[in-house]
Each structure stands twice: as C-alpha cells, then as structure tokens.
Design an enzyme around this catalytic site. Structure first.
Site: not given
Length: 186
Positions: A115, A140
């Site tokens: 959608g 990280e």
C-alpha cells in the site's frame, strides 16, 4: 475494469541509505488524478534458523520506528554485492547470530506492505546450524541479543506482544503449519 495508474509526475522528497520517499501524481483508470506517497526500499531476506533440537533462533533488538523492543527472525537488506536473496539470507544469519547452516530451503517471498512501499522480502529456512569459526561482524548500528525459543516459547512471546513484525509473525504461522503437517502425516 482496467487496473493501472499512469504516473504523470514523480517527485523524490528524500533519499536516505535505505529508503527513498517519493510522491507521485497518477492518473486513475477513470481519468481522475490522485497522489501516491511511496517508500522505495531495497529488497531484503529473512531466515528461520532451526537448531538441531527444533528451536528457533531469534534476535531481540530495539526498533525506534515503534519505540519498543522487538523479537524477530534474523533479516537484512540485500547488499549490492549479493547476487540473490539466498546469499543475503546466509550473510544475515552469520552477521546477526554467528551461525551458518548446511541446509537451506526457500520458503516464500512477498511485498511487506504494498500500500505504501515496494519492499520485497524473501524468506528462507536454515537447518543443520553450526557456529562460524570467524563470523561476519554485525552492522555498526546493530545491538542484538540472541534468543533460542521452543515452539511454545515463541508463541508466548507473540501473545506478550514482543513478537509482532510481519516476517516473524509469518514465521510463527509457517512453523505451526509445519507442525500440523507432521501431525496429519502420522
């Protein structure tokens, strides 16, 4: 009825590392015009990693978008170096859990929320797991905790509202269907 919307104009509002936000002016099949707000998103892959004891390995992490902890199956974005979703799934399993698998099978693929986004997700099952000798590093910005859950424990996490993202809910129902198949075959 014709099911097609012609793009008249497309405007990129913001382009980040993972997503791009686009507003499109479209012409509807009946000739009227409308605006569509679309999030362009890289493809992704997710893994249902089952231990030799039949438990599911999950990752616990904080998700800022919902401002709460989420418990999910390992998953991640397809890198530009990944040739396909299977390669992404293998890399993500190792990065997020430290495990590799000897057996892999494709489960399904779907658009997560068509959608408003074009994110396409492939899901794989991994079995015959073993710890990688020198596992790939986590991203990280990831802070993950591993959870190994039995079928009953996973459903308990779901009922407590800790397991709610679409790919992991799908994983639970997939697991349930597998268990039903086993029972029906006896």
């Amino acid at each position: 009825m014709l099911f097609y919307e012609e793009t008249i104009k497309s405007t990129s509002i913001y382009k980040g590392n993972i997503t791009e936000y686009v507003v499109e002016d479209v012409k509807l099949p009946d000739g009227k015009q409308a605006k569509r707000e679309i999030v362009r998103h890289d493809s992704a892959a997710a893994v249902l990693p089952f231990t030799k004891d039949g438990e599911l390995i999950l990752v616990k992490q904080y998700r800022k978008a919902i401002d709460q902890i989420s418990i999910e199956i390992p998953a991640g974005l397809q890198d530009k170096t990944d040739k396909d979703g299977m390669e992404t799934a293998k890399r993500e399993l190792e990065e997020e859990t430290g495990y590799k698998a000897k057996k892999w099978s494709f489960v399904t693929s779907f658009y997560s929320t068509p959608g408003f986004t074009d994110e396409f997700l492939e899901i794989y099952e991994a079995t015959d797991l073993y710890l990688a000798e020198d596992p790939l590093s986590q991203d990280e910005d990831e802070n993950l905790e591993l959870i190994t859950a039995s079928y009953e424990q996973a459903w308990d996490l779901y009922h407590k509202g800790l397991l709610r993202d679409s790919k992991t809910v799908f994983a639970l129902f997939y697991w349930k269907m597998k268990k039903l198949d086993i029972k029906l075959g006896e």
